[in-house]
Motif scaffolding. Structure first.
Motif: not given
Length: 363
Positions: A33-36, A51-55, A59-63, A65-73
């Motif tokens: 339950h980490v909101a973007a 863990q990230l919800w579909n809403w 693409a902006t949020n995923l980029a 998060i990835r820049d923070l060194g974090i992967r997404v469930l």
């Protein structure tokens, strides 16, 4: 049968039940339950997955998060679709047939950030739902061969058949109910025994913060984390950062500075010996009186470590049998207690819920 090169962003489970991220052993340390919008704040704890919800999965949020060194469930709404249908018309699930849904998921699969690491199937299902969840698992597999599926059980290890990775959640301190913290270790051991090393077991542990509803203490969060580690898990998630839809301002570690500090410290400690935890051949053990849970892990490439925890609310004066360490030295980590091996045994005197680790050195 074909050996293919590792692809960018690829995550898979190897023959030892270890997650590999682009071919390298990977120990997930995550938050639910980490909101973007909260990703930067959560990242300060040192987590490598959320863990990230579909809403929130733009693409902006995923980029970001990835820049923070974090992967997404990644978690979608398909589990709700199964809940609604499997008691009515289980022959039909829209996620299998809807072309717009398919296009949306393909866009996530092909997102250039490569942030997504695992696909969430279902959360805390009953075993009767497993045949239906397998349909969702198979949908993800047909869509994407580069990332595993993930399911969470409240303890029944048979749920593990519904995905490639099994999360096990155990909340001993919950809404006025208190169970022994050692139920965490018992649940992880049971899941690992059932799966026989075929799939990774990931602990999902409570971290609601010291609030009126549950009242867990940071020391208990720490002890539960080490209990899971001592029983051979291949990753740890904490539930949660901030409860979805929570308007009270107290449900979740992110509302509680002391719990945040504890998680930050624990995550930093785990990173020291996480590669060793993923090495084959780890030995799990308990002290003679059962109060101390420990794991001896690692090898030449990762270093060897003895990780331990007193899982009880009372002090422990006890002994661990470690004949394989006779003649070797134990260097305490994280400001922990000193220890030495004599006659293949370590004497330990630990306060309630104490945790620690030794680096094994010497010839």
């Amino acid at each position: 049968f074909q050996i293919v090169p590792v692809r960018p962003g690829q995550v898979f489970v190897d023959q030892d039940g270890v997650l590999l991220d682009e071919g390298k052993p990977f120990f997930p340390l995550g938050l639910y339950h980490v909101a973007a919008s909260e990703a930067e704040a959560a990242a300060k704890t040192g987590v490598n997955m959320i863990q990230l919800w579909n809403w929130d999965a733009s693409a902006t949020n995923l980029a970001r998060i990835r820049d923070l060194g974090i992967r997404v469930l990644y978690e979608d709404q398909f589990w709700g679709e199964i809940v609604r249908n499997h008691g009515g018309n289980p022959a039909f699930y829209d996620f299998q047939t809807n072309l717009a849904t398919r296009a949306r998921l393909e866009a996530l699969r092909d997102d250039p950030s490569r942030a997504i690491a695992m696909w969430y199937t279902a959360d805390e299902p009953g075993v009767g739902a497993v045949p239906h969840i397998k349909r969702m698992r198979d949908m993800w597999h047909r869509l994407d061969e580069d990332h595993p599926t993930y399911v969470v059980s409240t303890g029944d290890p048979r749920i593990g058949e519904a995905a490639d990775v099994l999360g096990v959640d155990v909340y001993p301190i919950y809404r006025g109910r208190r169970r022994p913290l050692t139920t965490v270790g018992d649940a992880m051991a049971n899941a690992r025994a059932h799966l026989g090393g075929r799939k990774p077991v990931v602990a999902v542990l409570q971290a609601f913060g010291d609030n009126p509803r549950h009242g867990e203490k940071p020391a208990e969060v720490r002890a539960m984390s080490y209990l899971a580690l001592a029983h051979g898990v291949r990753g740890v998630f904490w539930y949660c950062w901030k409860e979805t839809g929570d308007q009270t301002g107290f449900e979740g570690a992110g509302h509680h500075p002391e719990t945040i500090r504890t998680l930050t410290d624990v995550i930093a400690e785990i990173k020291v010996f996480a590669p060793a935890l993923l090495e084959p051949g780890a030995r799990m053990m308990k002290s003679a009186d059962g109060s101390i849970h420990a794991i001896l892990c690692g090898g030449e490439a990762t270093g060897r470590f003895l990780v331990y925890v007193n899982g009880e609310y009372e002090s422990a004066e006890t002994v661990l049998a470690v004949p394989e360490l006779d003649g070797l030295k134990l260097d305490p980590l994280f400001g922990g207690l000193k220890g030495s091996v004599s006659g293949g045994r370590i004497k330990l005197s630990l306060p309630p819920l104490a945790t620690g680790a030794f680096r094994v050195t010497g010839d």
